[in-house]
Scaffold this motif. Structure first.
Motif, PDB file in Angstrom:
ATOM      1  N   CYS A 109    -110.178  -2.453 -36.479  1.00  0.00           N
ATOM      2  CA  CYS A 109    -110.533  -3.182 -35.765  1.00  0.00           C
ATOM      3  C   CYS A 109    -110.099  -4.682 -35.985  1.00  0.00           C
ATOM      4  O   CYS A 109    -110.169  -5.071 -37.277  1.00  0.00           O
ATOM      5  N   VAL A 110    -109.337  -5.385 -35.171  1.00  0.00           N
ATOM      6  CA  VAL A 110    -108.980  -6.869 -35.388  1.00  0.00           C
ATOM      7  C   VAL A 110    -110.121  -7.676 -34.378  1.00  0.00           C
ATOM      8  O   VAL A 110    -110.150  -7.428 -33.320  1.00  0.00           O
ATOM      9  N   MET A 111    -110.823  -8.449 -35.009  1.00  0.00           N
ATOM     10  CA  MET A 111    -111.801  -9.309 -34.526  1.00  0.00           C
ATOM     11  C   MET A 111    -111.439 -10.630 -34.243  1.00  0.00           C
ATOM     12  O   MET A 111    -110.834 -11.579 -35.041  1.00  0.00           O
ATOM     13  N   PHE A 112    -111.975 -11.106 -32.875  1.00  0.00           N
ATOM     14  CA  PHE A 112    -111.704 -12.594 -32.563  1.00  0.00           C
ATOM     15  C   PHE A 112    -113.073 -13.126 -32.039  1.00  0.00           C
ATOM     16  O   PHE A 112    -113.908 -12.388 -31.623  1.00  0.00           O
ATOM     17  N   THR A 113    -113.166 -14.491 -32.205  1.00  0.00           N
ATOM     18  CA  THR A 113    -114.223 -14.893 -31.563  1.00  0.00           C
ATOM     19  C   THR A 113    -113.679 -16.357 -30.546  1.00  0.00           C
ATOM     20  O   THR A 113    -112.388 -16.355 -30.596  1.00  0.00           O
ATOM     21  N   GLU A 125     -98.829  -4.605 -27.033  1.00  0.00           N
ATOM     22  CA  GLU A 125     -99.628  -5.727 -26.904  1.00  0.00           C
ATOM     23  C   GLU A 125     -99.939  -6.323 -28.261  1.00  0.00           C
ATOM     24  O   GLU A 125    -100.126  -5.595 -29.007  1.00  0.00           O
ATOM     25  N   SER A 126    -100.265  -7.560 -28.305  1.00  0.00           N
ATOM     26  CA  SER A 126    -100.905  -8.148 -29.768  1.00  0.00           C
ATOM     27  C   SER A 126    -102.299  -7.793 -29.583  1.00  0.00           C
ATOM     28  O   SER A 126    -102.985  -7.713 -28.765  1.00  0.00           O
ATOM     29  N   PRO A 127    -103.020  -7.783 -30.909  1.00  0.00           N
ATOM     30  CA  PRO A 127    -104.356  -7.895 -30.917  1.00  0.00           C
ATOM     31  C   PRO A 127    -105.061  -8.780 -29.952  1.00  0.00           C
ATOM     32  O   PRO A 127    -106.127  -8.834 -29.018  1.00  0.00           O
ATOM     33  N   ALA A 128    -104.717  -9.921 -29.946  1.00  0.00           N
ATOM     34  CA  ALA A 128    -105.352 -11.282 -29.017  1.00  0.00           C
ATOM     35  C   ALA A 128    -105.093 -10.766 -27.528  1.00  0.00           C
ATOM     36  O   ALA A 128    -105.851 -11.136 -26.643  1.00  0.00           O
ATOM     37  N   VAL A 166    -116.813 -17.220 -40.483  1.00  0.00           N
ATOM     38  CA  VAL A 166    -116.008 -16.868 -41.740  1.00  0.00           C
ATOM     39  C   VAL A 166    -115.442 -15.518 -41.577  1.00  0.00           C
ATOM     40  O   VAL A 166    -115.602 -14.619 -41.336  1.00  0.00           O
ATOM     41  N   ALA A 167    -113.845 -15.909 -41.560  1.00  0.00           N
ATOM     42  CA  ALA A 167    -112.898 -14.601 -41.111  1.00  0.00           C
ATOM     43  C   ALA A 167    -112.973 -13.771 -42.394  1.00  0.00           C
ATOM     44  O   ALA A 167    -112.607 -14.251 -43.424  1.00  0.00           O
ATOM     45  N   SER A 168    -113.434 -12.550 -42.219  1.00  0.00           N
ATOM     46  CA  SER A 168    -113.239 -11.746 -43.472  1.00  0.00           C
ATOM     47  C   SER A 168    -112.982 -10.237 -43.096  1.00  0.00           C
ATOM     48  O   SER A 168    -112.816  -9.913 -41.916  1.00  0.00           O
ATOM     49  N   CYS A 223    -109.902 -16.912 -31.516  1.00  0.00           N
ATOM     50  CA  CYS A 223    -109.847 -17.520 -32.919  1.00  0.00           C
ATOM     51  C   CYS A 223    -109.843 -15.972 -33.834  1.00  0.00           C
ATOM     52  O   CYS A 223    -110.856 -15.481 -33.696  1.00  0.00           O
ATOM     53  N   PRO A 224    -108.810 -15.893 -34.712  1.00  0.00           N
ATOM     54  CA  PRO A 224    -108.838 -14.711 -35.548  1.00  0.00           C
ATOM     55  C   PRO A 224    -110.213 -14.848 -36.464  1.00  0.00           C
ATOM     56  O   PRO A 224    -110.798 -15.701 -36.860  1.00  0.00           O
TER      57      PRO A 224
END
Length: 158
Positions: free
Chosen positions: A88-92, A45-48, A136-138, A69-70
């Motif tokens: 963790c990979v985060m999205f909004t 699975e991809s993170p998204a 702000v992606a960080s 959105c990454p």
């Protein structure tokens, strides 16, 4: 290397201002705390894709992979409990279908972005969550203290 995790923060505009969907964990890791929705990234699975699946499992909403959105990453380290380490990979996301529902895992609720329930969250959340919600992606590093509750080290990596 920590467990691969995907988190996705649903955002909406309301008459009171911007709101984010968070949830109170009802069982498992972090039980009782208000957390971002998400979970383990399954093999293949991809993170998204994981974020989309987890939002459906935890809140009953349907997201399109193309709509997330990454929003950066967090490397969580628990030196006293290395088995809790997470990458963790985060999205909004601002578009979905279906109504948010409570599940066995989590009781979701909308919170004002300007007034997050920090006292009911993991202590590290106030370090990074406002940045992520600002768009702000960080990338962040969070190292927890021996008590597994207090932040021992926090760094913005990029």
């Amino acid at each position: 290397m920590g467990a691969p995790i995907a988190l996705c923060f649903l955002l909406r505009d309301s008459p009171e201002g911007s709101q984010v969907l968070l949830g109170r964990k009802k069982r498992g890791f972090g039980r009782g705390k208000i957390v971002g929705l998400g979970g383990h990234i399954e093999p293949g699975e991809s993170p998204a894709e994981a974020a989309v699946r987890e939002l459906f499992e935890e809140a009953g909403v349907v997201l399109e992979v193309s709509a997330v959105c990454p929003a950066g990453t967090i490397d969580f380290r628990f030196p006293a409990r290395p088995e809790w380490d997470m990458e963790c990979v985060m999205f909004t996301c601002r578009s979905w279908s279906g109504e948010v529902i409570e599940t066995e895992e989590i009781a979701p609720a909308w919170y004002p972005v300007e007034s997050l329930p920090i006292t009911d969250m993991w202590q590290d959340a106030d370090h990074w969550l406002p940045v992520v919600l600002s768009g702000v992606a960080s990338d962040f590093l969070v190292v927890m203290a021996e008590d597994n509750e207090t932040v021992a080290q926090f760094a913005v990596l990029g």
